[in-house]
Scaffold this active site. Structure first.
Site, mmCIF file in Angstrom:
data_model
loop_
_atom_site.group_PDB
_atom_site.id
_atom_site.type_symbol
_atom_site.label_atom_id
_atom_site.label_comp_id
_atom_site.label_asym_id
_atom_site.label_seq_id
_atom_site.Cartn_x
_atom_site.Cartn_y
_atom_site.Cartn_z
ATOM 1 C CG ASP A 167 43.403 42.290 73.129
ATOM 2 O OD1 ASP A 167 43.330 43.500 73.410
ATOM 3 O OD2 ASP A 167 42.435 41.638 72.707
ATOM 4 N NE ARG A 174 41.025 48.920 76.359
ATOM 5 C CZ ARG A 174 40.711 48.588 75.115
ATOM 6 N NH1 ARG A 174 41.169 47.472 74.580
ATOM 7 N NH2 ARG A 174 39.958 49.370 74.386
HETATM 8 N N1 URA Z 1 37.135 45.117 70.036
HETATM 9 C C1 URA Z 1 38.324 44.647 70.462
HETATM 10 O O1 URA Z 1 38.717 43.531 70.149
HETATM 11 N N2 URA Z 1 39.075 45.451 71.238
HETATM 12 C C2 URA Z 1 38.689 46.680 71.606
HETATM 13 O O2 URA Z 1 39.423 47.355 72.304
HETATM 14 C C3 URA Z 1 37.436 47.145 71.163
HETATM 15 C C4 URA Z 1 36.687 46.339 70.369
#
Ligand code: URA
Length: 430
Positions: A167, A174
Site C-alpha cells: 500500500d 496513485r
Molecule cells: N487514505 C488512505 O490510507 N488510503 C487512501 O487510498 C485514501 C486515504
C-alpha cells in the site's frame, strides 16, 4: 519488465481495462509482483487507472486487500490486558478528533493503537499536529507500541514500514497518477493497514462534503459499506459513521492551533461539534470493544482523559506542559457585513491553511508548527461588520495573499432567516 512464468502484467492490465473480473491468482501475483519490483511502476499505474475507471467486485476488493496485508507484517495485541479499538477518518479539515479521542477511550479501559499518517494536500495529518508539541516523537518500534499500550493505554504514532508495504508503494503512485479517488483502491488501502495493525474493533469516520474525498452521501455510503464488509470478514468488529465535512470541524485548522483546541476539549470545554463527534466515536469504539458500560462523557468531565493525554505525550518524549509554538505573523480578516455566518466551506479553509504552511504539497516538505487558521464564528453564529472573522497564522507573510484567495467565496454572511444547520452525524453503517 519481462513476463514471469504463468503471469503477464500486460494481460492482467488488459483484463481490467476490458472490464473483466480478475482471478484471485492474478490479484495475488500483481500485488506481490509490484511489491517485489517484478511489476513496474508504469504497469501498476495503468492497472490503478483501469481499476479507477472500471471498478472491482466485492470479491476482487477483498482479495486485493488480503494481498496487500500479506505483503508485510501483522501486529498482534492479543497479549494486552485490555481490548483494543481504533478509529480511522477518511480525512477532513480541522479534523483533530484523534487527539482527544485516543486518550479518552483509553481512560475508559480500552487500548487505542492509532497508527497514523502525515497530511498530504488540504487535509491535515495527525502526526504533523502532534509534532508541534516540543520533544514529541512519532516513530516507535513495535515493542514500544505494545509497551505503551499496556502502560498508558493509548499510542498515536507513525505506521512502521513493515505494515502493508504494497500500500505504501501503491499510495505514492496513485498520488501522482490521478488514481486516488477510487472506492476499491481507497477501501483496500485503508483496510489493509487497519487489519494488519491488529486492532480488535474499528470505527470508520467517513467524511462527506466539499472538504472530503467523497462529496456525496451515496459515494460515502458505498465506501463505508465496502470497508465495513472488509473489516467484518477479517474478524475486526467494524462500523462506520458518515459525518459532515462541508464545514470544517471546530474553530481551527493547522497544527499547534488544533492541539490547543484538543486540549480545550480534554479540559472539558472546546467547540460543541468537536465534543459531539469525539463522544460519538468514543461510544462506538467502546461498544465495539465490549465496554459500552462506560460513559466517555464522565471521563472528559472528571479529567481522567486529560491524565491519559499527558502520560501519552510524555511516553513519546513530549512535554505536555511546554508552550505550543506560535507563528511569527498573523493577519485578521473581518466580517464584511453584520448578520449570520450562513456558510463556511471546508475546502476553502483547508486550502487556506495549507497555503499558510500547515500542510505539505510533496512528502519531503516541512510543515510549520504554528501555521494555520482560526475562525471566530461557526455557521449559525451572529457576526458584526468589521469584527474579526478569521485570523491567519504563518511564519512567512508572503503566504497571506494566496491563503486569502483560497478563502474568497468560501463563506457567506446573510440575514440567517433561511439558515438551517447541517447535521454533523449523517448515518451509521454497520
Ligand atoms: N487514505 C488512505 O490510507 N488510503 C487512501 O487510498 C485514501 C486515504
Amino acid at each position: 519488465m519481462a513476463a514471469e512464468p504463468g503471469h503477464d502484467a500486460v494481460e492482467v492490465i488488459g483484463a481490467k481495462r476490458d472490464g473483466r473480473e480478475l482471478s484471485d491468482a492474478q490479484i495475488d501475483w500483481v500485488v506481490d509482483g509490484y511489491t517485489r519490483g517484478a511489476v513496474a511502476d508504469e504497469q501498476m499505474a495503468a492497472m490503478a487507472m483501469a481499476i479507477t475507471l472500471n471498478g472491482m467486485s466485492r470479491r476482487e476488493i477483498a482479495r486485493w486487500t488480503a494481498a496487500m496485508i500479506a505483503s508485510g507484517e501483522r501486529m498482534d495485541f492479543s497479549s494486552l490486558s485490555r481490548p483494543t479499538a481504533d478509529k480511522h477518518s477518511t480525512g477532513g479539515v480541522g479534523d483533530k478528533i484523534t487527539l482527544p479521542l485516543a486518550p479518552l477511550v483509553a481512560a475508559c479501559g480500552v487500548a487505542v493503537p492509532q497508527l497514523s499518517g502525515r497530511g498530504l494536500g488540504h487535509t491535515g495529518g495527525t502526526l504533523d499536529k502532534l509534532e508541534s508539541i516540543p520533544g514529541w516523537r512519532a516513530a516507535l518500534s513495535n515493542e514500544e507500541v505494545l509497551a505503551q499500550l499496556e502502560s498508558v493505554g493509548a499510542v498515536v504514532c507513525a505506521a512502521g514500514d513493515g505494515l502493508a508495504p504494497a500500500d505504501k508503494k501503491l499510495y505514492a503512485l496513485r498520488d501522482v497518477t490521478g488514481t486516488v479517488p477510487s472506492i476499491p483502491l481507497i477501501a483496500s488501502s485503508i483496510m489493509s493497514k487497519k487489519i494488519a495493525e491488529g486492532t480488535g474493533a474499528l470505527v470508520l469516520d467517513v467524511k462527506v462534503g466539499t472538504g472530503a474525498f467523497m462529496t456525496t452521501v451515496d459515494e460515502a455510503r458505498e465506501l463505508a459499506t465496502t470497508m465495513v464488509a472488509l473489516g467484518q470478514d477479517a474478524g475486526v468488529t467494524t462500523v462506520a459513521l458518515l459525518t459532515d465535512m462541508s464545514t470544517p470541524l471546530g474553530l481551527t485548522a493547522g497544527n499547534a492551533v488544533e492541539v490547543q483546541e484538543s486540549l480545550d476539549v480534554l479540559a472539558g470545554g472546546g467547540p460543541a461539534d468537536v465534543v459531539e463527534l469525539t463522544l460519538a466515536l468514543a461510544r462506538e469504539m467502546l461498544a465495539g470493544a465490549g465496554r459500552d458500560d462506560v460513559d466517555p462523557a464522565d471521563r472528559l468531565a472528571d479529567g481522567s482523559a486529560m491524565d491519559v493525554w499527558r502520560a501519552m505525550i510524555c511516553a513519546q518524549g513530549g512535554d505536555p506542559s511546554a508552550a505550543l509554538p506560535t507563528a511569527r505573523e498573523t493577519q485578521v480578516v473581518v466580517a464584511p457585513a453584520s448578520g449570520t455566518l450562513t456558510r463556511l466551506d471546508a475546502l476553502a479553509v483547508g486550502l487556506a491553511s495549507w497555503r499558510l504552511g500547515a500542510g505539505r504539497a510533496r512528502k519531503e516538505d516541512v510543515v510549520q508548527a504554528g501555521a494555520g487558521i482560526v475562525w471566530h464564528a461557526r455557521p449559525g453564529d451572529a457576526v458584526q461588520e468589521g469584527e474579526p472573522l478569521f485570523t491567519l497564522h504563518t511564519d512567512e507573510p508572503e503566504r497571506f495573499g494566496r491563503a486569502l484567495e483560497a478563502l474568497e467565496g468560501g463563506y457567506d454572511v446573510g440575514d440567517g432567516s433561511a439558515y438551517t444547520p447541517a447535521p454533523l452525524l449523517i448515518e451509521r453503517v454497520g
